[in-house]
Structure formats: structure tokens, C-alpha cells
Motif scaffolding. Sequence first.
Motif, short mmCIF file in Angstrom:
data_model
loop_
_atom_site.label_atom_id
_atom_site.label_comp_id
_atom_site.label_asym_id
_atom_site.label_seq_id
_atom_site.Cartn_x
_atom_site.Cartn_y
_atom_site.Cartn_z
N ASN A 154 0.83 -1.21 0.00
CA ASN A 154 0.00 0.00 0.00
C ASN A 154 0.86 1.25 0.00
O ASN A 154 0.54 2.23 -0.67
CB ASN A 154 -0.94 0.02 1.20
N LYS A 155 1.93 1.22 0.76
CA LYS A 155 2.83 2.38 0.80
C LYS A 155 3.48 2.59 -0.57
O LYS A 155 3.61 3.72 -1.02
CB LYS A 155 3.89 2.17 1.88
N GLY A 156 3.86 1.50 -1.22
CA GLY A 156 4.43 1.60 -2.57
C GLY A 156 3.42 2.16 -3.55
O GLY A 156 3.75 2.96 -4.43
N TRP A 157 2.15 1.75 -3.40
CA TRP A 157 1.09 2.25 -4.26
C TRP A 157 0.90 3.75 -4.06
O TRP A 157 0.74 4.50 -5.02
CB TRP A 157 -0.20 1.49 -3.95
N ILE A 158 0.93 4.19 -2.80
CA ILE A 158 0.76 5.61 -2.50
C ILE A 158 1.92 6.42 -3.06
O ILE A 158 1.73 7.49 -3.65
CB ILE A 158 0.60 5.82 -0.99
N ILE A 159 3.12 5.92 -2.91
CA ILE A 159 4.31 6.61 -3.45
C ILE A 159 4.21 6.72 -4.96
O ILE A 159 4.50 7.77 -5.54
CB ILE A 159 5.60 5.89 -3.00
N PHE A 160 3.77 5.64 -5.61
CA PHE A 160 3.60 5.67 -7.07
C PHE A 160 2.57 6.72 -7.47
O PHE A 160 2.77 7.47 -8.43
CB PHE A 160 3.19 4.29 -7.58
N GLN A 161 1.47 6.81 -6.74
CA GLN A 161 0.43 7.79 -7.05
C GLN A 161 0.93 9.22 -6.85
O GLN A 161 0.61 10.12 -7.63
CB GLN A 161 -0.82 7.55 -6.18
N ILE A 162 1.75 9.44 -5.83
CA ILE A 162 2.32 10.77 -5.59
C ILE A 162 3.27 11.14 -6.72
O ILE A 162 3.23 12.27 -7.23
CB ILE A 162 3.03 10.81 -4.22
N ILE A 163 4.12 10.20 -7.14
CA ILE A 163 5.04 10.47 -8.25
C ILE A 163 4.27 10.75 -9.53
O ILE A 163 4.60 11.67 -10.28
CB ILE A 163 6.01 9.28 -8.43
N GLN A 164 3.21 9.99 -9.76
CA GLN A 164 2.39 10.20 -10.95
C GLN A 164 1.72 11.57 -10.91
O GLN A 164 1.64 12.26 -11.93
CB GLN A 164 1.34 9.10 -11.04
N PHE A 165 1.26 12.01 -9.74
CA PHE A 165 0.63 13.32 -9.61
C PHE A 165 1.65 14.44 -9.83
O PHE A 165 1.34 15.45 -10.47
CB PHE A 165 -0.03 13.46 -8.24
N ILE A 166 2.87 14.26 -9.34
CA ILE A 166 3.92 15.25 -9.57
C ILE A 166 4.22 15.36 -11.06
O ILE A 166 4.40 16.46 -11.60
CB ILE A 166 5.19 14.91 -8.75
N PHE A 167 4.27 14.22 -11.75
CA PHE A 167 4.46 14.23 -13.20
C PHE A 167 3.32 14.98 -13.89
O PHE A 167 3.55 15.78 -14.80
CB PHE A 167 4.55 12.79 -13.74
N PHE A 168 2.09 14.74 -13.43
CA PHE A 168 0.93 15.44 -13.98
C PHE A 168 1.08 16.96 -13.79
O PHE A 168 0.83 17.73 -14.72
CB PHE A 168 -0.35 14.94 -13.30
N LEU A 169 1.48 17.39 -12.61
CA LEU A 169 1.64 18.82 -12.35
C LEU A 169 2.75 19.43 -13.22
O LEU A 169 2.58 20.53 -13.76
CB LEU A 169 1.93 19.05 -10.88
N CYS A 170 3.87 18.72 -13.34
CA CYS A 170 4.98 19.23 -14.16
C CYS A 170 4.57 19.36 -15.62
O CYS A 170 4.86 20.37 -16.27
CB CYS A 170 6.20 18.32 -14.03
N PHE A 171 3.89 18.35 -16.15
CA PHE A 171 3.46 18.42 -17.54
C PHE A 171 2.40 19.50 -17.74
O PHE A 171 2.37 20.17 -18.77
CB PHE A 171 2.95 17.06 -18.01
N SER A 172 1.55 19.70 -16.73
CA SER A 172 0.55 20.77 -16.80
C SER A 172 1.23 22.13 -16.85
O SER A 172 0.81 23.02 -17.61
CB SER A 172 -0.39 20.71 -15.60
#
Length: 83
Positions: A15-33
Motif C-alpha cells: 500500500n505504501k508503494g502504491w501511494i508513493i507511485f500515485q504521488i510520483i504520478q501526480f507530480i508528473f501530472f503537475l509538471c506536464f501541466s
Amino acid sequence: MIDKLEVGGGSNMKNKGWIIFQIIQFIFFLCFSMFLFTRTVDGHGAIQTLDVKLISFAVWGITYLVILAIEWLIYFIVRHSKK
């Protein structure tokens, strides 16, 4: 949600790995935005007006939400099947 996770092994670490992956994915989303809003000319050479930037952001946001919905659907199916 992060407060409830224990540092121990097993599913909590997954679960912690899943949350970390989601945070990294959201950061990527913000950077691309940010990239979409700061560029002045797109790949075809068209000048980016505010309307075009908003349309690009809407398409990017909808794409991100669809991918996120599919990921969470898979997560809940896998989690439910393990019970």
C-alpha cells in the motif's frame, strides 16, 4: 490515509508503494501541466492562446483522470479478490 500505514512488511508495504507511485504520478501530472501552460508555441508551430492552453489542459486532465480511474479500479479489484 498515510498515517494508518505501518512500516511493517506485507500488504502495508505494498500500500505504501502504491501511494508513493500515485504521488510520483501526480507530480508528473503537475509538471506536464506547467509545461502546457508555459509554452508559447506547440509542436505544429501554432501560437498558444489562453483558450488553446485551456483546451490542452482539459484534454490532458481528462486523460489523467481516465488513467487514474483505471488504476484505482484495478487496485480495488485486486484488493477485493485477496480477501
